[in-house]
Enzyme design. Sequence first.
Site, mmCIF file in Angstrom:
data_model
loop_
_atom_site.group_PDB
_atom_site.id
_atom_site.type_symbol
_atom_site.label_atom_id
_atom_site.label_comp_id
_atom_site.label_asym_id
_atom_site.label_seq_id
_atom_site.Cartn_x
_atom_site.Cartn_y
_atom_site.Cartn_z
ATOM 1 C CE LYS A 1 -7.856 1.869 -0.601
ATOM 2 N NZ LYS A 1 -6.577 2.568 -0.425
ATOM 3 C CG HIS B 1 -9.874 4.605 3.271
ATOM 4 N ND1 HIS B 1 -8.651 5.224 3.421
ATOM 5 C CD2 HIS B 1 -10.655 5.088 4.270
ATOM 6 C CE1 HIS B 1 -8.694 6.051 4.459
ATOM 7 N NE2 HIS B 1 -9.914 5.979 4.994
ATOM 8 C CG HIS C 1 -5.212 2.121 5.901
ATOM 9 N ND1 HIS C 1 -6.567 2.084 6.145
ATOM 10 C CD2 HIS C 1 -5.053 2.885 4.785
ATOM 11 C CE1 HIS C 1 -7.196 2.802 5.226
ATOM 12 N NE2 HIS C 1 -6.293 3.290 4.394
ATOM 13 C CG HIS D 1 -1.900 1.114 1.272
ATOM 14 N ND1 HIS D 1 -3.225 0.904 1.570
ATOM 15 C CD2 HIS D 1 -1.789 2.440 1.054
ATOM 16 C CE1 HIS D 1 -3.884 2.051 1.532
ATOM 17 N NE2 HIS D 1 -3.019 3.008 1.222
ATOM 18 C CG ASP E 1 -1.837 4.745 4.137
ATOM 19 O OD1 ASP E 1 -1.927 5.137 2.959
ATOM 20 O OD2 ASP E 1 -2.565 5.181 5.057
ATOM 21 C CG HIS F 1 -1.048 7.033 -0.965
ATOM 22 N ND1 HIS F 1 -2.255 7.118 -1.626
ATOM 23 C CD2 HIS F 1 -1.293 6.380 0.193
ATOM 24 C CE1 HIS F 1 -3.202 6.544 -0.890
ATOM 25 N NE2 HIS F 1 -2.640 6.088 0.225
#
Length: 327
Positions: free
Chosen positions: A92, A129, A163, A11, A234, A13
């Site tokens: 996602k 999420h 997460h 995970h 994350d 970004h």
Amino acid sequence: MLILHSPLDMHVHLRQGDMLALVAPHTARDFAAAVVMPNLTPPVTSLPQVLAYREEILRVAGESFSPLMTLFFKSYSRAELLAARPHIIGLKLYPAGMTTNSEAGLADMRQAHETLAIMEELDIPLLIHGEGCGFVMDREAVFLPVVAEWARSFPRLRIVLEHVTTCAGVELLDRFDNLFATVTLHHLLITLDDVLGGLMRPHLFCKPVAKRPEDRDALRQAALHHPRAFFGSDTAPHPITAKEAPGCAAGIFSAPVALPALAGLFEELDALDLLQAFVSDRACATYGLTPMAREVRLERRAWTVPERFGSVVPYLAGQTLTWRVVD
């Protein structure tokens, strides 16, 4: 010396443009592959966008790293998902407005069912999420009944609760064989008291927010022992101007310290022998992955985390860690 075989971050970004160029090399240095989130501006909702973003990542990260791509969840046709399937690891799903760049997310969870049925048929995992509307400390708990309903309704659909932050989230894993979870570094280390117990520490502010000590302890046990819990950092960079500002952006940039800090924690828990499973083996089993062969070596040697990388303050900035990745 600690050797990790093909570590994976499930995970990340990596952002866009100049921020991508700044942060992606940190993930690519320490991980053989990583699952890349699609909440860009605009979100990644088509196969051409997936392919273009993947090429952009590879240009700055290098060919010894595999970006594992995702589509931003919306209503897709079977033809669209069939065409995308060879190029993505999953879809996602963001509840609308729950985190950064999620305004285009799903507002009514009932609208997901048709696409979820196609994903189950085509064996495309769902990454969630997992937060709903409500008091900030309860948003994961509020959403867990939705996760449970989908796990029951689509028993062949692999569902990853991203997460995970609560005891209740960890306990839900044991109710459904098709439910999995990623666990971050920062949720293994901090509680809400670290963020707000003294002066506000904006660089520890993330979503989902850090929870209670008992939640952190449950996450640690899952990281050590649960066969369906694996590492997803994350890592979520924001420039310092967005973090140290009114309306502080949510996100912790942990990529530069992920493996050294995990090694330190697992050593503290007398469980260094379990780190390989957490950072690679369980994710490979979940997704059926055979990542490129890479050995990442860590040595027990103290170093101080830089205060900044470009415009971004990293997690644990200025702190001394006992393990470091060998260049």
